[in-house]
Enzyme design. Sequence first.
Site, PDB file in Angstrom:
ATOM      1  N   ASP A 149     100.486 -62.094 -30.895  1.00 22.01           N
ATOM      2  CA  ASP A 149     101.753 -61.791 -30.548  1.00 22.01           C
ATOM      3  C   ASP A 149     101.768 -60.233 -30.267  1.00 22.01           C
ATOM      4  O   ASP A 149     102.824 -59.519 -29.532  1.00 22.01           O
ATOM      5  CB  ASP A 149     102.884 -62.216 -31.468  1.00 22.01           C
ATOM      6  CG  ASP A 149     103.437 -63.594 -31.121  1.00 22.01           C
ATOM      7  OD1 ASP A 149     103.187 -63.968 -30.026  1.00 22.01           O
ATOM      8  OD2 ASP A 149     104.030 -64.100 -31.742  1.00 22.01           O
ATOM      9  N   ASP A 175     102.379 -74.151 -28.923  1.00 20.64           N
ATOM     10  CA  ASP A 175     102.973 -73.293 -29.771  1.00 20.64           C
ATOM     11  C   ASP A 175     102.886 -74.151 -31.261  1.00 20.64           C
ATOM     12  O   ASP A 175     103.290 -75.289 -31.448  1.00 20.64           O
ATOM     13  CB  ASP A 175     104.233 -72.607 -29.616  1.00 20.64           C
ATOM     14  CG  ASP A 175     104.381 -71.056 -29.916  1.00 20.64           C
ATOM     15  OD1 ASP A 175     103.278 -70.879 -30.985  1.00 20.64           O
ATOM     16  OD2 ASP A 175     105.015 -70.407 -29.519  1.00 20.64           O
TER      17      ASP A 175
HETATM   18  C1  DGJ Z   1     105.450 -67.460 -30.410  1.00 22.11           C
HETATM   19  C2  DGJ Z   1     104.455 -67.154 -29.141  1.00 22.11           C
HETATM   20  O1  DGJ Z   1     103.223 -66.605 -30.080  1.00 22.11           O
HETATM   21  C3  DGJ Z   1     105.159 -66.374 -28.074  1.00 22.11           C
HETATM   22  O2  DGJ Z   1     104.039 -66.118 -27.356  1.00 22.11           O
HETATM   23  C4  DGJ Z   1     106.220 -67.079 -27.546  1.00 22.11           C
HETATM   24  O3  DGJ Z   1     105.759 -68.111 -26.886  1.00 22.11           O
HETATM   25  C5  DGJ Z   1     107.209 -67.528 -28.757  1.00 22.11           C
HETATM   26  N1  DGJ Z   1     106.697 -68.002 -29.954  1.00 22.11           N
HETATM   27  C6  DGJ Z   1     108.245 -68.191 -28.399  1.00 22.11           C
HETATM   28  O4  DGJ Z   1     109.140 -68.804 -29.221  1.00 22.11           O
END
Ligand code: DGJ
Length: 746
Positions: free
Chosen positions: A561, A491
């Site tokens: 997301d 991430d």
């Molecule tokens: C952002 C990501 O896009 C999510 O899927 C998740 O992993 C969160 N971060 C976790 O902090």
Amino acid sequence: MIQTITSALGEPIFHLTAGDASYVISIFHGFPLHLYAGPAISDDDVDYLLVRVGHDSVVPRPAHTPEGWFSCDIAPFEYPAYGSGDFRPSAVMVKAKTLDQTNPTGGAPTTAVMYESHEILAGKPVLDPCPAVHASDDECDTLILHCTDPATALKYDLYYTVLRDCPALCRRTVIKNTSDTEPATLLRAYSASLDFTTIDPQAELVHLWGTWGRERHMERTPLLHGSMSVNSRRGASGHYHNPFAALVTSETTEEYGMAIGMSLIYSGNFDITADVDAFGLTRFMAGISPDGFEWHLAPGAQFVTPEAVIVISGEGLGKMSRVYHKLYRRNLCRGEWADKERPILVNNWEATYFNFDDEKLVAIAEDAAKCGIEMLVMDDGWFGIRNDDKSSLGDWFVNEDKIRCGLGKLVEKVNALGLKFGIWFEPEMISPVSKLYEAHPEWALQTGGRPMSISRSQYVLDMTREDVRDYLFDTISGVLSSANIEYVKWDFNRNLTEAGSALLPAERGGEIFHRYVLGLYDLLERLTSAFPHILLEGCSSGGGRFDPAMLYYSPQFWTSDDTDAMERLDIQLGTSFVYPASSMSCHVSASPNHQTGRVTSFTTRGNVAMAGAFGYELDLTKLSDEEKDLIRKQTADYHRYYNIINRGDLYRLILPTDSYNGKTGKCASWMYVSEDRSEALFTFVVIRTSVHPVYFVKLRGLDPNAVYVDQTTGREYHGDTLMNAGMNLTKNYRDGDSVVIHLIKK
Ligand code: DGJ
């Protein structure tokens, strides 16, 4: 194939053939000029395409061209240089001392790129340090134009690799400072540029814009006189623009007309500019954003630009996308997972957020195992003392208050259920509240004395430093070696500010953004080489760094997301303009959706998520038996359709949003056709229904002479009927209803 002929002036003309496309370069009094890019043409000597018109007396002419009509301000350059009469945006601008030591103006950014010689090679030379398309000697040929600036010690090698089987061309530039004593400074160093003399009718730009939760929406806009740029200055390719644009004409559709795609294999600050001049000539260029960029080129040093991949389609945007899909799946993604069937995963993020422990994860895994899910991914919150997003990034040590049985034992339990185990990291970040920050505050990017901007309670690590990369390699490797971990989600949740490094000398301050990206690639290369069996998934607050360079390391990327199926229509179909289905991670999540509150049926959530690397992102322990039965059906369907979705050809039939006015339409539809056209999978989604709606959709890509059987109803159709008369889908659908039809050739 690359053919060379000699022009009337005794200089070379290069005709590059890539699949069914031609790209012609002509050397004219030493200037590398662009003559043609489009569907294949038979003539090599197309120098008649040069625009020979008189021009304003205010426009200077080069001293060495006797032709009265030739002006740099209207010439179609291959790699336009700053300062000698081409007043359009330039691809290259270098400050260097002139060789004539007596010249007091040495050091001005005037730049020239003049042909000296060339080489033609089978295959594609590897040029570090950025990721690039890989292709064998049987798949491609490369032309290198060796160019020089006669007034300085700077040399420019323009690389053109043409793929033999597909209309794609990879371009990079290598800039060398051959001086033994004098440094030079790069102020602009684009990867590729091409000037179209023959965009007719009106040129338009197709690009992918967005923001968090709304990535890669396709927009199409007429080009007016002047420049239009899509770009990033965020230190990452980002949510807002993708490093891709296509030049089309107003007549281009999904199926017809010219589309020239430009995709930059790069994860940092970029710029793609389309510039229309007073004569209607269109310059289309891509490279590292010149904003804040400055590269100190020491005596003897060279700079290699990232690679730009140009796809030339004479059959609309649909074909352009299909060419990118195949090329990026086969010749960009690497490693054992590049084209391998991906496991169906369940990720605990939307199921639990930070509130989980080992028992909760095992409970989810138990239900997952019963439904055909193949992997459990433990997301953010397993390390340090991270119970919210306010601490611990950088402390990559298991929190045994949460994972009480220890990581090794947890993975064993999950494996014993028949599931693989995956884990989340955010390697490039550091929380001010962390052991790492206590020990190494200087490891965060910062510019001395200026307050550091904070985002999601975190700073960005200085990835240009070797000690930082070593620390990350060691701690991440330690976790990965401690248990049977088969997947990593990488991430990256904020952009770069106050980007400075204590270790960079003052004259290299302008290199920080590019060096950051090179540091990231270095770490990714080390980790993927050390753990070649691990499936890596990229992520950046969703799809904020979904770019071709990341696909080189991580063949799949968390698309957004926003997991709402209706929102995903725009996001996924927009992403599909460049990126293959196998690269888009798509999950079924809870309803009402956590981001939008929208209620959508379980079936439609599955039908939409099926368009990529499939998985779930919800608490399975809270689902009804009926919903679990649907998961069993969806996981079986995923295996049944894997080949056709991930290795077949995509046809976008109805886009969810009008690309000109941004208004949401009433439905969306797309289909995949297997390479041999023996199977097709058609999806239709109703976004907003009305009273007694009428729906017809014409299919594409089928064998017109074949008979296809609908696998649900047994009804038979000829391919030509489905493509010309279409499918009648008229029914009283509700908002969010969807239909999937699987057709197999009789
Ligand atoms: C952002 C990501 O896009 C999510 O899927 C998740 O992993 C969160 N971060 C976790 O902090």
